[in-house]
Design an enzyme around this catalytic site. Sequence first.
Site, PDB file in Angstrom:
ATOM      1  N   ARG A 141      58.549  22.226  41.332  1.00 21.07           N
ATOM      2  CA  ARG A 141      58.154  23.350  40.473  1.00 21.07           C
ATOM      3  C   ARG A 141      59.337  24.268  40.189  1.00 21.07           C
ATOM      4  O   ARG A 141      59.379  24.908  39.147  1.00 21.07           O
ATOM      5  CB  ARG A 141      57.061  24.185  41.167  1.00 21.07           C
ATOM      6  CG  ARG A 141      55.733  23.490  41.246  1.00 21.07           C
ATOM      7  CD  ARG A 141      54.670  24.463  41.661  1.00 21.07           C
ATOM      8  NE  ARG A 141      54.806  25.683  40.875  1.00 21.07           N
ATOM      9  CZ  ARG A 141      54.356  26.868  41.254  1.00 21.07           C
ATOM     10  NH1 ARG A 141      53.734  27.011  42.401  1.00 21.07           N
ATOM     11  NH2 ARG A 141      54.508  27.921  40.494  1.00 21.07           N
ATOM     12  N   ILE A 144      55.724  42.160  49.995  1.00 20.85           N
ATOM     13  CA  ILE A 144      55.239  41.892  48.638  1.00 20.85           C
ATOM     14  C   ILE A 144      53.931  41.091  48.643  1.00 20.85           C
ATOM     15  O   ILE A 144      52.975  41.454  47.958  1.00 20.85           O
ATOM     16  CB  ILE A 144      56.303  41.144  47.795  1.00 20.85           C
ATOM     17  CG1 ILE A 144      57.671  41.832  47.891  1.00 20.85           C
ATOM     18  CG2 ILE A 144      55.839  40.989  46.332  1.00 20.85           C
ATOM     19  CD1 ILE A 144      57.798  43.165  47.214  1.00 20.85           C
ATOM     20  N   LYS A 159      64.021  29.722  36.805  1.00 21.65           N
ATOM     21  CA  LYS A 159      62.619  29.430  36.482  1.00 21.65           C
ATOM     22  C   LYS A 159      61.905  30.704  36.013  1.00 21.65           C
ATOM     23  O   LYS A 159      61.222  30.700  34.979  1.00 21.65           O
ATOM     24  CB  LYS A 159      61.902  28.882  37.729  1.00 21.65           C
ATOM     25  CG  LYS A 159      60.387  28.895  37.637  1.00 21.65           C
ATOM     26  CD  LYS A 159      59.719  28.323  38.864  1.00 21.65           C
ATOM     27  CE  LYS A 159      59.512  29.275  40.007  1.00 21.65           C
ATOM     28  NZ  LYS A 159      58.357  30.196  39.886  1.00 21.65           N
ATOM     29  N   ASN A 160      62.077  31.779  36.782  1.00 25.72           N
ATOM     30  CA  ASN A 160      61.286  32.979  36.498  1.00 25.72           C
ATOM     31  C   ASN A 160      61.796  33.775  35.300  1.00 25.72           C
ATOM     32  O   ASN A 160      61.206  34.786  34.925  1.00 25.72           O
ATOM     33  CB  ASN A 160      61.186  33.862  37.750  1.00 25.72           C
ATOM     34  CG  ASN A 160      60.294  33.200  38.800  1.00 25.72           C
ATOM     35  OD1 ASN A 160      59.567  32.246  38.485  1.00 25.72           O
ATOM     36  ND2 ASN A 160      60.348  33.684  40.018  1.00 25.72           N
ATOM     37  N   ARG A 168      50.516  29.848  38.006  1.00 25.28           N
ATOM     38  CA  ARG A 168      50.026  31.209  37.784  1.00 25.28           C
ATOM     39  C   ARG A 168      50.724  31.902  36.619  1.00 25.28           C
ATOM     40  O   ARG A 168      50.127  32.715  35.918  1.00 25.28           O
ATOM     41  CB  ARG A 168      50.292  32.049  39.035  1.00 25.28           C
ATOM     42  CG  ARG A 168      49.365  31.852  40.166  1.00 25.28           C
ATOM     43  CD  ARG A 168      49.678  32.879  41.213  1.00 25.28           C
ATOM     44  NE  ARG A 168      49.750  34.211  40.627  1.00 25.28           N
ATOM     45  CZ  ARG A 168      48.718  35.000  40.411  1.00 25.28           C
ATOM     46  NH1 ARG A 168      47.516  34.608  40.749  1.00 25.28           N
ATOM     47  NH2 ARG A 168      48.870  36.191  39.872  1.00 25.28           N
ATOM     48  N   ASP A 208      61.234  35.910  47.401  1.00 24.50           N
ATOM     49  CA  ASP A 208      61.432  34.478  47.122  1.00 24.50           C
ATOM     50  C   ASP A 208      62.554  33.860  47.968  1.00 24.50           C
ATOM     51  O   ASP A 208      62.798  32.658  47.872  1.00 24.50           O
ATOM     52  CB  ASP A 208      61.721  34.262  45.628  1.00 24.50           C
ATOM     53  CG  ASP A 208      60.491  34.534  44.772  1.00 24.50           C
ATOM     54  OD1 ASP A 208      59.379  34.599  45.334  1.00 24.50           O
ATOM     55  OD2 ASP A 208      60.645  34.696  43.544  1.00 24.50           O
ATOM     56  N   ARG A 256      46.889  37.511  44.859  1.00 29.63           N
ATOM     57  CA  ARG A 256      47.624  37.699  43.603  1.00 29.63           C
ATOM     58  C   ARG A 256      46.729  37.936  42.377  1.00 29.63           C
ATOM     59  O   ARG A 256      46.642  37.106  41.474  1.00 29.63           O
ATOM     60  CB  ARG A 256      48.558  36.513  43.359  1.00 29.63           C
ATOM     61  CG  ARG A 256      49.583  36.369  44.452  1.00 29.63           C
ATOM     62  CD  ARG A 256      50.521  35.231  44.207  1.00 29.63           C
ATOM     63  NE  ARG A 256      51.517  35.512  43.193  1.00 29.63           N
ATOM     64  CZ  ARG A 256      52.369  34.600  42.747  1.00 29.63           C
ATOM     65  NH1 ARG A 256      52.330  33.372  43.204  1.00 29.63           N
ATOM     66  NH2 ARG A 256      53.273  34.921  41.839  1.00 29.63           N
ATOM     67  N   CYS A 316      46.383  31.858  45.412  1.00 25.67           N
ATOM     68  CA  CYS A 316      47.360  30.788  45.587  1.00 25.67           C
ATOM     69  C   CYS A 316      47.831  30.841  47.018  1.00 25.67           C
ATOM     70  O   CYS A 316      47.428  31.716  47.781  1.00 25.67           O
ATOM     71  CB  CYS A 316      48.515  30.925  44.604  1.00 25.67           C
ATOM     72  SG  CYS A 316      49.660  32.205  45.045  1.00 25.67           S
TER      73      CYS A 316
HETATM   74  N1  EPU Z   1      49.790  42.601  42.000  1.00 15.77           N
HETATM   75  C1  EPU Z   1      48.522  43.127  41.896  1.00 15.77           C
HETATM   76  N2  EPU Z   1      47.902  43.076  40.674  1.00 15.77           N
HETATM   77  C2  EPU Z   1      48.502  42.544  39.579  1.00 15.77           C
HETATM   78  C3  EPU Z   1      49.809  42.012  39.695  1.00 15.77           C
HETATM   79  C4  EPU Z   1      50.429  42.067  40.925  1.00 15.77           C
HETATM   80  O1  EPU Z   1      47.968  43.615  42.875  1.00 15.77           O
HETATM   81  O2  EPU Z   1      47.882  42.532  38.518  1.00 15.77           O
HETATM   82  C5  EPU Z   1      50.490  42.641  43.304  1.00 15.77           C
HETATM   83  C6  EPU Z   1      50.733  41.236  43.840  1.00 15.77           C
HETATM   84  O3  EPU Z   1      49.637  40.713  44.522  1.00 15.77           O
HETATM   85  C7  EPU Z   1      51.935  41.473  44.749  1.00 15.77           C
HETATM   86  C8  EPU Z   1      52.713  42.555  43.980  1.00 15.77           C
HETATM   87  O4  EPU Z   1      51.777  43.178  43.109  1.00 15.77           O
HETATM   88  O5  EPU Z   1      51.513  41.968  45.973  1.00 15.77           O
HETATM   89  C9  EPU Z   1      53.904  42.093  43.187  1.00 15.77           C
HETATM   90  O6  EPU Z   1      53.555  40.913  42.467  1.00 15.77           O
HETATM   91  P1  EPU Z   1      54.195  40.547  41.054  1.00 15.77           P
HETATM   92  O7  EPU Z   1      53.181  40.794  40.002  1.00 15.77           O
HETATM   93  O8  EPU Z   1      55.509  41.214  40.911  1.00 15.77           O
HETATM   94  O9  EPU Z   1      54.390  38.974  41.198  1.00 15.77           O
HETATM   95  P2  EPU Z   1      54.305  37.948  40.014  1.00 15.77           P
HETATM   96  O10 EPU Z   1      54.763  38.589  38.776  1.00 15.77           O
HETATM   97  O11 EPU Z   1      52.996  37.264  40.033  1.00 15.77           O
HETATM   98  C10 EPU Z   1      56.768  37.083  40.206  1.00 15.77           C
HETATM   99  C11 EPU Z   1      57.439  35.759  40.422  1.00 15.77           C
HETATM  100  C12 EPU Z   1      57.217  35.317  41.856  1.00 15.77           C
HETATM  101  C13 EPU Z   1      57.819  36.389  42.780  1.00 15.77           C
HETATM  102  C14 EPU Z   1      57.200  37.755  42.474  1.00 15.77           C
HETATM  103  C15 EPU Z   1      57.814  38.887  43.265  1.00 15.77           C
HETATM  104  C16 EPU Z   1      57.355  34.759  38.233  1.00 15.77           C
HETATM  105  C17 EPU Z   1      56.823  33.704  37.351  1.00 15.77           C
HETATM  106  N3  EPU Z   1      56.888  34.786  39.494  1.00 15.77           N
HETATM  107  O12 EPU Z   1      55.393  36.873  40.472  1.00 15.77           O
HETATM  108  O13 EPU Z   1      57.918  34.087  42.020  1.00 15.77           O
HETATM  109  O14 EPU Z   1      57.591  36.049  44.116  1.00 15.77           O
HETATM  110  O15 EPU Z   1      57.335  38.051  41.071  1.00 15.77           O
HETATM  111  O16 EPU Z   1      59.160  38.968  43.045  1.00 15.77           O
HETATM  112  O17 EPU Z   1      58.206  35.529  37.821  1.00 15.77           O
HETATM  113  C18 EPU Z   1      58.390  32.027  43.043  1.00 15.77           C
HETATM  114  O18 EPU Z   1      59.236  31.835  42.153  1.00 15.77           O
HETATM  115  O19 EPU Z   1      58.301  31.290  44.066  1.00 15.77           O
HETATM  116  C19 EPU Z   1      57.455  33.143  42.920  1.00 15.77           C
HETATM  117  C20 EPU Z   1      56.316  33.209  43.596  1.00 15.77           C
END
Ligand code: EPU
Length: 423
Positions: free
Chosen positions: A399, A329, A22-23, A94, A307, A123, A118
């Site tokens: 999802r 995380i 998915k990701n 998201r 995850d 996030r 969420c």
């Molecule tokens: N963060 C910030 N500001 C930002 C972006 C991130 O503070 O602008 C923080 C987040 O709150 C978190 C950390 O940085 O504490 C890392 O978050 P990240 O941005 O890496 O998460 P994401 O890109 O929103 C993706 C996956 C998630 C997975 C995380 C961590 C996708 C579509 N989603 O989310 O997948 O948990 O990386 O590996 O790639 C899932 O599949 O169930 C899922 C939630």
Amino acid sequence: MDKIIIEGGRPLHGTIKVSGAKNAALPLMAAAILAPGVHVLHNVPDLRDTRTMLKLLASFGIKWQWREADQALLLDATTIDNVEASYDLVKTMRASVLVLGPLLARMGRARVSLPGGCAIGARPIDFHIQGLARLGVVSTLESGYVEGSVDGRLKGNSIYFDIPSVTGTENLLMAAALAEGVTEIKNAAREPEIGNLIDMLTGMGARIDGRDTDCLVVRGVKKLRPAEATIIPDRIETGTYLIAAAATGGELTVTACNPGHLDALFEKLRTAGVEVTVGRNQISVCRRQPLKSVDIKTLPYPGFPTDLQAQIMALMCLGNGLSVITETIFENRFMHVAELRRMGANIKVDGHSAIVKGVGSLTGAPVMATDLRASASLVIAALAAQGETEISRVYHLDRGYDNLVGKLVGVGAVIRREAEQND
Ligand code: EPU
């Protein structure tokens, strides 16, 4: 809304073929925005999130088609006539924010609804916005929408992430691919899904160095061309089924996967007394002895994935002692704890850690899915528990898990899906 009913206590036996990630599928689909023409994607999982991404792309004017002959998704991005990602779509996923970088790079403008909080935490998307600002994007926040525009082409620059962000890195890679000059992304995330995106972008003509490292260098080009790419196997789906087999004391082989992406999980499973046999693109697990409790700490890749935290917690509920599970995380990713307790688990949450005291066995109970991975942990607990468990709100599972019920039935689980009457 549907519910899933599981009659637990049956070891899983057999083989499960894993789907595309998915990701990885979501950013690769968004990358199609960058270049006019027809892109071809293979191994795209059939999920609620990939369908949402298709709706989003269609709302921009991108046409899509499913080619039965080779099970490929065709995305025709010749025309883009809308640059707004509406709240209706973004609020359900998201990862919709992944369209921001490519829209700005190709169209010079984008209006994307702010995703908001969420179930697993606040996030924010501040890293995405700040990074894009470094490339010359001027953005405002109005009526819940981020509105960005750029004068001419994006300009390459140096970007540093305070915390490695997966979708943040992906958004900036896509934007920088079409920027003028060189962009350096430092403290970039190194998840395998990012490597998959880099390969697709390279196939489109992008020039990116540093794959699999935390410093990515993008030499922007004026134009990209459409590409053909294959989505990598889903490491989280793989891990979920391996953990389910271990929890039920079964013997399972997961095929069509990439074992190289799951070293952190194997280490923990082996320490817990689970036999893990790794092949080129398959993994087998077998548990013949009681489970040992082990401590887990989630970390960015190649650390233990957040995850899989909820799923390994379900396993640790069955351990022989104490297991401390620390989530570094996301700040609120313990929603499954209350539901696991309903099944007899002994878990205490202390800040970012959950202290799990193993109990001999879990018992079936009515429980509620709260987010995608929390739902997966309830499925694992239910497969291992004595008696029947009813999991409601299973749309969360849809999802991210392609044909979960069918795959589990195929390895001996007694599991069925029913429409819920009064929800
Ligand atoms: N963060 C910030 N500001 C930002 C972006 C991130 O503070 O602008 C923080 C987040 O709150 C978190 C950390 O940085 O504490 C890392 O978050 P990240 O941005 O890496 O998460 P994401 O890109 O929103 C993706 C996956 C998630 C997975 C995380 C961590 C996708 C579509 N989603 O989310 O997948 O948990 O990386 O590996 O790639 C899932 O599949 O169930 C899922 C939630």
